[in-house]
Design an enzyme around this catalytic site. Structure first.
Site, PDB file in Angstrom:
ATOM      1  N   ASP A 451      31.787  43.192  48.668  1.00  0.00           N
ATOM      2  CA  ASP A 451      32.524  43.386  47.334  1.00  0.00           C
ATOM      3  C   ASP A 451      32.019  44.341  46.616  1.00  0.00           C
ATOM      4  O   ASP A 451      30.753  45.033  47.069  1.00  0.00           O
ATOM      5  CB  ASP A 451      32.268  42.016  46.634  1.00  0.00           C
ATOM      6  N   GLU A 454      33.934  49.778  45.950  1.00  0.00           N
ATOM      7  CA  GLU A 454      34.941  50.939  45.518  1.00  0.00           C
ATOM      8  C   GLU A 454      34.272  52.351  45.729  1.00  0.00           C
ATOM      9  O   GLU A 454      34.884  53.230  46.102  1.00  0.00           O
ATOM     10  CB  GLU A 454      35.437  50.707  44.167  1.00  0.00           C
ATOM     11  N   ASP A 529      40.872  40.959  42.250  1.00  0.00           N
ATOM     12  CA  ASP A 529      40.787  40.021  40.993  1.00  0.00           C
ATOM     13  C   ASP A 529      42.104  40.097  40.276  1.00  0.00           C
ATOM     14  O   ASP A 529      42.245  40.573  39.362  1.00  0.00           O
ATOM     15  CB  ASP A 529      39.653  40.779  39.952  1.00  0.00           C
TER      16      ASP A 529
END
Length: 863
Positions: A451, A454, A529
């Site tokens: 997670d 990015e 999300d």
């Protein structure tokens, strides 16, 4: 001289500036374009002389080496390379000397000897393969593609072509009104990016942490600069192999143009012919790689929240699943299992003995997956930090110091502090990071969840690293501008390869939030999300379909939505859609109430339980479809146009889908719905629940209640099923149930293996052909001899056929040669469930049961 850019109808300046902004440039108050220095504003005739905007202009005659046409002028070198009859690479570089031919996305350019002919002229060159004609006009440079019949597929726009300024470039291609455009990775909005009334989308490729995203959010977590274009049943694709911030404008700025470009790097794209859209995806994934066959347990039901802690809560969740007899395979641990959010640690106050807990859960037939973020804390004495500093494995500032920034460890209750970031573009750093998973593997963690990759950074306007931080880039240092989009893919690479070394004989499961083209080789994707509302549910369908078209078949969304509190109805409808998401997981944020199947009261729990049971009943079919995805790249979750490309009605349809070849699913996506409109493509379709036949080529209206999932079986389809089990561990020895939809003649292949090991790569698998022939009063179901050495545990075989009339008799022949027919006994529906062989008929459904002999079998049904 470079050609001056001229444009009628709109301002050069406004049009070019809008493209630059999309690519990450910024504008000063004076209208100057800013990027690594100031460039004057574009203004027609002054463009080439003042700013450097230039068109890729006249090219002299090329050199041909039987595979590549190489053009060169003072602007750079253009190489047009035939990789196969259906794949052509167009690569332009402004570098003065040829550098390494490097790609993080493409792993295969070897499709055998090129079979192409080139006709070189003074004004144009024609390149021909068995299926394509490529016309390269040399002044100004324009490239077009046609099929063998001479029908135009793709063409540079005659007026605009390709232009450059500074490090940036833009390509303009013709876009016709009846073309449809799909793909681009994780994107919101409609599946067909032509948009409403051809209004089009302007899409940015820049992986971004987008909490509580909605249908207007762009960019998102996964950037794939690949699009699939269809027109009148014919398809082709364009893949821009460039990791810099890039954009695709699909007729938004100007209706007749598909434009794409990037803020830096080479212009390097692949034209991929179909003409079948599935062939485009097969060829694209032949270039960029395919999803590995996942472990079977990962296709079961997954339960997660941010976060399950302490240990007693994890055990309570597991116990509740088993007590309520709701099937499940995996429980997930979010960041609160960590010691102050530091990767590769445990909070031993919350989890005193992780190994024992995981062992106990395994005894209950659960596996555990844990989260792992790419931001070790700056802390001497903390092993990942110390080793990373000693090995020179972290991202650097321009001055050579190690880059530090706040992420989750900065929010810790005890000793908060900044983080450092592994440079995953450095092979040694990837290998080191992969080795750190040993501790998690040793305590029994089954899979890894990456997670924040990015990469996400707190307390910055951009939400990520500065653009000038420095990466190794596999030996050719570069900045964050080039590595940003591929950072998550490279973290997945490090994780996957590390787990491969630690568990060399097992299939791996890695989930990532961020990735890039080719990332399907390493990890599954979920859509991050999302919000707990109905529009987010509807958006999830289109987004997952788009990811599948972009090469990522193992995808899912957070059931119930991540951010917010869904109603019981919304959760149930999302769960019903999740039954047909390749990756099925419920998840929620820390501020939301629980999103477990029992969290909404007894009425909803019963319906939710039945939905999850359906998932487990269909696992043989689901696993079979995922195996095909691993072999071909064609997604399990498919928009209807992928199977019916000539049906214009389905071109923009993104609220129903096919799962595999034979199941059409129309999930209920609106609150309080009592009816669902379902479009059935050409052919006959059968209601999965009742067997009722429907003629296709039209829309029907299906009454729905809260427990309804409209599902239809394609005529001739074989749906492989099993009885309900509580986890995938219970599958061996259970009956193989095969639902056969009527057709005059049809066939299907069933793939099976042990579901966990890599032995299938050495032939330890089993494939069998199932074939039906209906001829007058006789129906024959034939099952071929198995291919491969794997054999499942002893089990029953149950065939279910929709039939208008009760048969007179049913017989079975076993073996490859002439064999004696065994007439099967006629039983009642009640007694067949406890009998080893026989047949029964009730309510238009014929059930035939016998032992699965794993050799040729032939069932003869006489009416």
């Amino acid at each position: 001289m470079p050609a001056t850019i001229k444009r009628s109808g709109t301002s050069n300046r406004s049009w070019l500036i809008s493209k630059l902004v999309a690519m990450g440039f910024c504008l000063s108050a004076a209208g100057m374009i800013l990027r690594a220095g100031t460039l004057p504003a574009v203004n027609s005739k002054e463009a080439t002389a003042t700013v450097g905007w230039s068109s890729l202009g006249a090219m002299p005659a090329p050199v041909w080496d039987e595979k590549t046409l190489r053009f060169q002028n003072d602007q750079g070198t253009l190489a047009v390379t035939v990789l196969s009859d259906d794949i052509v690479r167009v690569h332009f570089t402004r570098a003065k000397s040829a550098g390494r031919d490097h790609s993080y996305a493409v792993i295969n350019r070897d499709f055998g000897p090129a079979k192409a002919n080139a006709k070189i002229g003074a004004a144009a060159t024609v390149l021909q393969t068995a299926t394509l004609t490529v016309l390269i006009r040399q002044n100004p440079l324009r490239i077009s593609f046609a099929n063998a019949a001479g029908e135009s597929l793709d063409a540079d726009d005659a007026l605009h072509g390709t232009v450059f300024v500074g490090d940036a470039f833009r390509v303009a291609k013709r876009l016709r009104d009846d073309e449809h455009v799909y793909g681009f990775g994780e994107k919101a909005g409609q599946l067909d990016k032509r948009g409403w009334k051809l209004g089009g989308y302007d899409l940015v490729m820049w992986n971004s942490d987008t909490y509580a995203h909605d249908a207007s959010t762009d960019p998102m977590y996964v950037s794939v600069p690949f699009c699939l274009i269809t027109r009148q049943g014919q398809a082709h694709g364009i893949f821009l192999d460039n990791t810099w911030r890039s954009f695709f404008d699909v007729g938004h700025e100007e209706a007749g143009l598909l434009t794409f470009g990037a803020a830096g790097g080479d212009l390097d794209y692949y034209f991929i012919n179909g003409p079948d859209p599935k062939k485009v995806i097969e060829r694209y994934t032949a270039l960029t790689g395919r999803v590995p066959l996942p472990p079977r347990w990962s296709l079961g039901y997954n339960q997660c929240r941010y976060s399950y802690y302490p240990e007693s809560r994890v055990r309570l969740v597991a116990d509740t699943f088993r007590e309520e007899k709701i099937p499940a395979d995996v429980i997930w641990l979010d960041i609160h299992y960590l010691d102050n959010y530091k990767p590769f640690t445990w909070n031993h106050e919350r989890f005193p003995d992780p190994k024992k807990m995981i062992s106990d859960l395994r005894a209950q037939h659960f596996r555990v997956v844990s989260i792992l973020d790419p931001h070790p804390k700056v802390e001497k004495g903390y092993t990942p930090y110390d080793e990373g500093m000693a090995g020179n494995y972290f991202v650097k500032n321009p001055d050579g110091s190690v880059y530090e920034a706040p992420v989750w460890p900065s929010q810790a209750r005890e000793n908060p502090g900044p983080s450092v970031f592994p440079d995953f573009s450095k092979p040694a750093a990837r290998q080191w990071w992969g080795s750190l998973y040993r501790g998690l593997i040793d305590v029994g963690i089954a899979g890894i969840w990456n997670d924040m990759d990015e990469p996400a950074v707190f307390d910055t306007p951009t939400g990520t690293m500065p653009l000038d931080v420095v990466f190794d880039n596999e030996g050719q240092p570069t900045t964050h501008r080039e590595i940003h989009n591929v950072y998550g893919q490279l973290m997945s690479h490090a994780t996957f390869e590390g787990l491969s070394r630690l568990r060399p004989n097992e299939r791996l499961f890695v989930l990532t939030r961020a990735s890039f083209a080719g990332g399907q080789r390493y990890a599954a994707i979920w859509t991050g999300d999302s919000t707990s509302d109905w529009s987010s549910l509807r958006q999830s369908v289109a987004t997952l379909l788009g990811l599948g078209l972009s090469g990522f078949p193992l995808v899912g969304s957070d059931i119930g939505g991540f951010a917010g509190a869904p109603s019981g109805e919304l959760y149930t409808r999302w769960l019903q859609f999740g039954v047909f998401s390749p990756f099925m997981r419920a998840h929620s944020d820390s501020k939301s109430p629980g999103k477990e199947p029992w969290a909404f009261g007894y009425r909803y729990e019963a319906i939710n339980k039945r939905a999850i049971e359906l998932r487990y009943e269909l696992l043989p079919y689901i696993y079979n479809v995922m195996e095909r995805a691993s072999e071909t790249g064609v997604p399990a979750l498919r928009p209807l146009f992928l199977e019916f490309p000539e049906d214009e009605h389905v071109a923009g349809l993104d609220d129903e889908f096919l799962f595999g070849d034979d199941l059409l699913v129309a999930p209920v996506l609106h609150e309080g719905a009592t009816e669902r409109e379902v479009y059935l493509p050409t052919g006959d379709w059968y209601d999965y629940w009742t067997g009722r036949q429907f003629a296709g080529g039209r829309a029907i209206h299906v009454p729905v209640t809260l427990d309804s999932i409209p599902i239809f079986v394609r005529s001739g389809g074989f749906i492989f099923r099993q009885p309900v089990v509580q986890s995938t561990d219970e599958m061996p020895g259970n009956a193989l149930e095969v639902l056969v939809a009527p057709a005059k003649e049809s066939e299907s292949t069933l793939y099976e293996d042990d579901g966990e090991s890599l032995a299938y790569r050495n032939g330890n698998s089993m494939k069998r052909q199932f074939r039906q022939v209906r001829d007058g009063q006789r129906t024959t179901i034939e099952i071929s001899a198995p291919e491969g050495s794997y054999r499942p545990a002893a089990r029953s075989l149950v065939l279910e056929l929709w039939s208008g009339d009760e048969p007179k008799n049913v017989s079975l022949e076993i073996g490859a040669g002439p064999s004696q027919k065994t007439v099967l006994p006629h039983l009642t529906p009640d007694t067949i469930t406890t009998s080893t062989s026989g047949w029964s008929f009730a309510n238009g459904r014929l059930t035939v049961k016998g032992a699965d002999h794993f050799e040729p079998m032939r069932f003869n049904i006489e009416n």
